[in-house]
Design a protein around this motif. Structure first.
Motif, PDB file in Angstrom:
ATOM      1  N   ARG A  97       0.820  -1.207   0.000  1.00  0.00           N
ATOM      2  CA  ARG A  97       0.000   0.000   0.000  1.00  0.00           C
ATOM      3  C   ARG A  97       0.856   1.259   0.000  1.00  0.00           C
ATOM      4  NH1 ARG A  97      -4.774   1.606   4.345  1.00  0.00           N
ATOM      5  NH2 ARG A  97      -5.281   3.647   3.435  1.00  0.00           N
ATOM      6  N   HIS A 144      -2.644   6.656  -0.171  1.00  0.00           N
ATOM      7  CA  HIS A 144      -3.862   6.169  -0.815  1.00  0.00           C
ATOM      8  C   HIS A 144      -4.944   5.897   0.225  1.00  0.00           C
ATOM      9  CE1 HIS A 144      -1.766   4.614  -4.719  1.00  0.00           C
ATOM     10  NE2 HIS A 144      -1.666   5.918  -4.557  1.00  0.00           N
ATOM     11  N   ASN A 157      -6.817   2.015  -2.308  1.00  0.00           N
ATOM     12  CA  ASN A 157      -5.930   0.871  -2.119  1.00  0.00           C
ATOM     13  C   ASN A 157      -6.609  -0.426  -2.578  1.00  0.00           C
ATOM     14  OD1 ASN A 157      -3.494  -0.472  -0.916  1.00  0.00           O
ATOM     15  ND2 ASN A 157      -5.053  -1.340   0.430  1.00  0.00           N
ATOM     16  N   GLN A 159      -6.315  -0.452  -6.351  1.00  0.00           N
ATOM     17  CA  GLN A 159      -4.955  -0.744  -6.794  1.00  0.00           C
ATOM     18  C   GLN A 159      -4.637  -2.229  -6.637  1.00  0.00           C
ATOM     19  OE1 GLN A 159      -2.660   1.148  -8.217  1.00  0.00           O
ATOM     20  NE2 GLN A 159      -3.855   3.027  -8.222  1.00  0.00           N
ATOM     21  N   SER A 160      -5.148  -2.838  -5.585  1.00  0.00           N
ATOM     22  CA  SER A 160      -4.920  -4.273  -5.371  1.00  0.00           C
ATOM     23  C   SER A 160      -5.606  -5.096  -6.455  1.00  0.00           C
ATOM     24  CB  SER A 160      -5.433  -4.680  -3.986  1.00  0.00           C
ATOM     25  OG  SER A 160      -4.819  -3.921  -2.966  1.00  0.00           O
TER      26      SER A 160
END
Length: 597
Positions: free
Chosen positions: A525, A529, A534, A537-538
Motif C-alpha cells: 500500500r 492512498h 488501495n 490498486q490491489s
C-alpha cells in the motif's frame, strides 16, 4: 304530581345549588392557592432557575378545568450567572411561550383526600420553544450532587400525577448554540406532539415500559432545511416521525447536498476534496433506544434501513490535493474512533445508486463509474468493546449492477480488534461487455475499449494497513483497446493500438495458447492512498496479471523493437509512447479512485 317526587326534586335542587355555591367559592378562593402551589412546584423543580408568568388563569372546580393564557416559562439570567459561578449551570436553557394551556377533567376531591392529581387531557396551543446551548466543561464529569428526579420535585405537594393525554399543536422550535461569543441557530415550525399516559410517582421512572414517565410519545416534524456551517452543504427532509412506544424513527426524502454546482464548489475550495451529494427516499431506525440517545448521545438500535436513493461523489483533478497518510483510516477504524457509543445490529441498503465522477486534470473531461441499484446489508455495526469481545467482525454483503450492466456481488469482513486493520473481501462479477467502462476510461485516459466480453471476475483477498494479498481470476475474450488522439475527434492511433493489442495484452483468458492466467496479488500500500483507492490498486494488480501484462512482456516489446535498426527508427517513438501509456494506465487509480472526502 305525588308529594314524594316533589321531595326528591327539592332535595336534588338543593344539592345542585349547594354544589354550585361550593364550586363558585372554591373557584374564587382556591385560585390564589393554586397559583402559589404552581409557582412553588416550578421553583422547586428547577432550583429557582425558571419563573412562570401568565396573563390569566381560569379555574372551574365543578368541571375540573384550568386554562392558562399567554403563559411564559423563562430562565432568570441572574440565577443562571450564579449557577455558572459555582459550576452548576446546565448546558441547555429553555424559554417557552404559549398562547394557552388547557387542563381538562382533573379530580379536585382526589387531590384533597389523597394528594393525587389525575387529569384527562392537557392541550398546549402554539408553543414556542427556544433552546439555548452553552457548553460547560464541568458538565462532562460526574457531579457529586445527585440530580432531583421529577417525582422528587413534586412529592412534597403531590403523591402522584397521572395525565391520560398531552397534545401540542403547531410547535415552533429554535435551537441556538453559543460558542466563542457567537451564536449559530436553526429553527423548525409546525411540529405536532402527542404524549400518552404520563405517570409521575415513586415507581414510574424505573418502569421499563415507560419512556421518561410516559407510555408513548409521538412527534411529527414537517419539511426542514438547514444550511451547515462552512456554507458548502445543506441538509433537508420532508418529514420526521418519532414513536417512542414502537421505538421507531422515520425520515422521508432526506438530502445532504452542496448548495452550489460542481464548478463553483471546487473553485470555492481551491483544492481537490470530494464533493458529496446524497439522497434517500426512506431512512428508518427500528428499536432505537431513545433513553440512551437523549441521556448519553448513544446510538443503539436493532435495525437501520436506507431505501431508494443515490450517493454521488465527485473529484476535480484540475485542483491540487494535499497528500497525507491514510494509514489507520479504514471505514471500520473510523467507526472505532467515534467517541459516542454506536451499536446497530443490522443496516439494510435497498436500491441505492452509487456514482463516482472525476474531472480529468489533463483532458478536461469528466469520467464516471456507477454501481446501480446497490442492495445488501451490514451486520454488527458497533464500536462497543463489550460486544466486540463476543463478536469482533463487522460484515457487509452487497450487490449492484456495475455500469448498469454486470451483476457485482461483494462481501467484506472487518476485524474490529485488529491492531493493523485486518480485513477480507471477496466477490464476483457476472458477464458484461467491457465497452461499458469507456465512460470512465475515455474521458480520463483518452483510451477506448473497442471490444471485449467479460465472462466472469472472481477475487478472494485479504488486507491490512500496509498490504493486500490474494487470488484474482478474470475470464474474458475478444479484448481490443483503442488509443485515441488528443484533439477530441477520437480518431484511433492505429499503430500504437495494434502494438498494444498484439504484443502487450492477451486478447483472452485463457489465452491463445490455452494458458489460464491467475492473478497472485501481493500489493504494497501507498500510505497516501485512501482505503478504497488501495482496494482498487490491489484489484488492478490482479487485472494486469490475468491480462498477461507484466514487466517481462513490456521488456519483450522493447527487445522486439530493437531487433533491427530500421525497426528501431520507425517504432522507437511509438514504443516509448506505448510504455508511457501503460505506466499511466496501470496507475490510473490516481485518476479513478475516490479521493479524500
Amino acid at each position: 304530581m305525588k308529594p314524594i317526587w316533589k321531595w326528591i326534586i327539592g332535595i336534588v335542587a338543593v344539592i345542585i345549588v349547594g354544589l354550585s355555591v361550593t364550586a363558585w367559592y372554591l373557584s374564587r378562593n382556591w385560585k390564589p392557592i393554586l397559583e402559589e402551589k404552581l409557582k412553588e412546584v416550578i421553583k422547586n423543580s428547577t432550583d429557582s432557575l425558571y419563573t412562570l408568568r401568565y396573563d390569566k388563569l381560569d379555574l372551574n372546580i365543578a368541571l375540573g378545568n384550568v386554562t392558562l393564557e399567554n403563559a411564559v416559562l423563562s430562565p432568570d439570567s441572574n440565577v443562571y450567572a450564579e449557577l455558572e459561578k459555582v459550576k452548576e449551570a446546565p448546558d441547555n436553557v429553555y424559554d417557552i411561550r404559549l398562547k394557552s394551556l388547557k387542563i381538562k377533567r382533573f379530580g379536585i376531591i382526589n387531590i384533597l383526600t389523597n394528594r393525587k392529581l389525575n387529569v384527562k387531557s392537557i392541550f398546549l396551543d402554539a408553543p414556542n420553544v427556544h433552546l439555548t446551548n452553552k457548553y460547560h466543561a464541568y458538565n462532562d464529569t460526574l457531579s457529586a450532587k445527585p440530580k432531583k428526579t421529577l417525582y422528587e420535585s413534586v412529592k412534597d405537594v403531590l403523591k402522584s400525577v397521572n395525565v391520560q393525554e398531552i397534545q401540542m399543536d403547531d410547535v415552533a422550535f429554535k435551537y441556538s448554540k453559543l460558542q466563542d461569543g457567537k451564536s449559530s441557530d436553526f429553527a423548525v415550525k409546525d411540529i405536532d406532539i402527542k404524549v400518552h399516559d404520563v405517570l409521575i410517582d415513586e415507581t414510574s421512572l424505573s418502569d421499563t415500559t415507560r419512556f421518561y414517565y410516559t407510555k408513548m410519545v409521538e412527534v411529527i416534524v414537517p419539511g426542514f432545511t438547514y444550511n451547515l456551517a462552512g456554507g458548502l452543504y445543506s441538509v433537508k427532509f420532508d418529514e420526521l416521525k418519532i414513536n417512542t412506544q414502537d421505538e421507531n424513527v422515520l425520515l422521508t426524502n432526506v438530502d445532504y447536498r452542496p448548495v452550489m454546482n460542481k464548478a463553483a464548489y471546487f473553485k470555492k475550495l481551491g483544492k481537490n476534496k470530494t464533493m458529496a451529494d446524497l439522497h434517500f427516499d426512506t431512512l428508518r431506525m427500528e428499536k432505537l433506544d431513545f433513553r440512551a440517545l437523549l441521556d448519553n448521545q448513544q446510538t443503539v438500535a436493532k435495525k437501520v434501513q436506507i431505501k431508494n436513493g443515490y450517493v454521488k461523489l465527485y473529484n476535480d483533478k484540475r485542483y491540487p490535493k494535499s497528500p497525507k497518510s491514510h494509514i489507520g483510516n479504514g471505514p471500520h477504524q473510523q467507526l472505532l474512533k467515534v467517541q459516542k457509543l454506536i451499536n446497530i445490529d443490522s443496516v439494510f441498503v435497498e436500491n441505492i445508486d452509487v456514482l463516482y465522477g472525476e474531472m480529468s486534470g489533463k483532458y478536461y473531461r469528466e469520467g464516471v463509474i456507477t454501481f446501480d441499484k446497490a442492495t445488501g446489508f451490514l451486520t454488527n455495526v458497533t464500536n462497543d468493546s463489550a460486544r466486540l469481545a463476543k463478536n469482533k467482525y463487522l460484515k457487509a454483503d452487497l450487490r449492484a449492477k456495475i455500469m448498469n450492466s454486470g451483476n457485482l456481488h461483494a462481501k467484506f469482513s472487518f476485524d474490529m480488534l485488529s491492531k493493523n486493520g485486518f480485513y477480507t473481501y471477496s466477490g464476483d462479477l457476472k458477464p458484461m461487455q467491457a465497452t461499458s467502462f469507456n465512460k470512465i476510461l475515455t474521458p480520463l485516459l483518452n483510451v477506448g475499449i473497442g471490444s471485449g466480453n467479460i465472462r466472469s471476475v472472481r477475487f478472494n483477498m485479504e488486507g491490512n494497513d500496509y498490504r493486500s494479498w490474494g487470488d484474482f481470476r478474470f475470464e474474458y475474450d475478444n479484448l481490443k483497446i483503442n488509443l485515441l488522439n488528443n484533439d477530441g475527434e477520437r480518431e484511433k492511433k492505429k499503430i500504437l493500438s495494434f502494438l498494444v493489442n498484439q504484443l502487450v495484452i492477451n486478447d483472452s483468458n485463457p489465452d491463445a495458447n490455452e494458458k489460464y492466467h491467475i492473478g497472485k496479488v501481493n500489493h504494497k500500500r501507498v500510505p497516501e492512498h485512501t482505503f478504497f483507492k488501495n482496494l482498487w490498486q490491489s484489484l488492478l494488480d490482479g487485472i494486469k496479471q490475468t491480462a498477461g501484462i507484466s514487466p517481462e512482456r513490456e521488456a519483450r516489446l522493447m527487445n522486439s523493437a530493437q531487433s533491427a535498426k530500421k525497426a528501431v527508427e520507425e517504432t522507437k517513438g511509438s514504443v516509448k509512447k506505448t510504455k508511457g501509456f501503460f505506466n499511466k494506465l496501470f496507475k490510473k487509480g490516481e485518476d479513478k479512485e475516490t479521493q479524500d472526502k
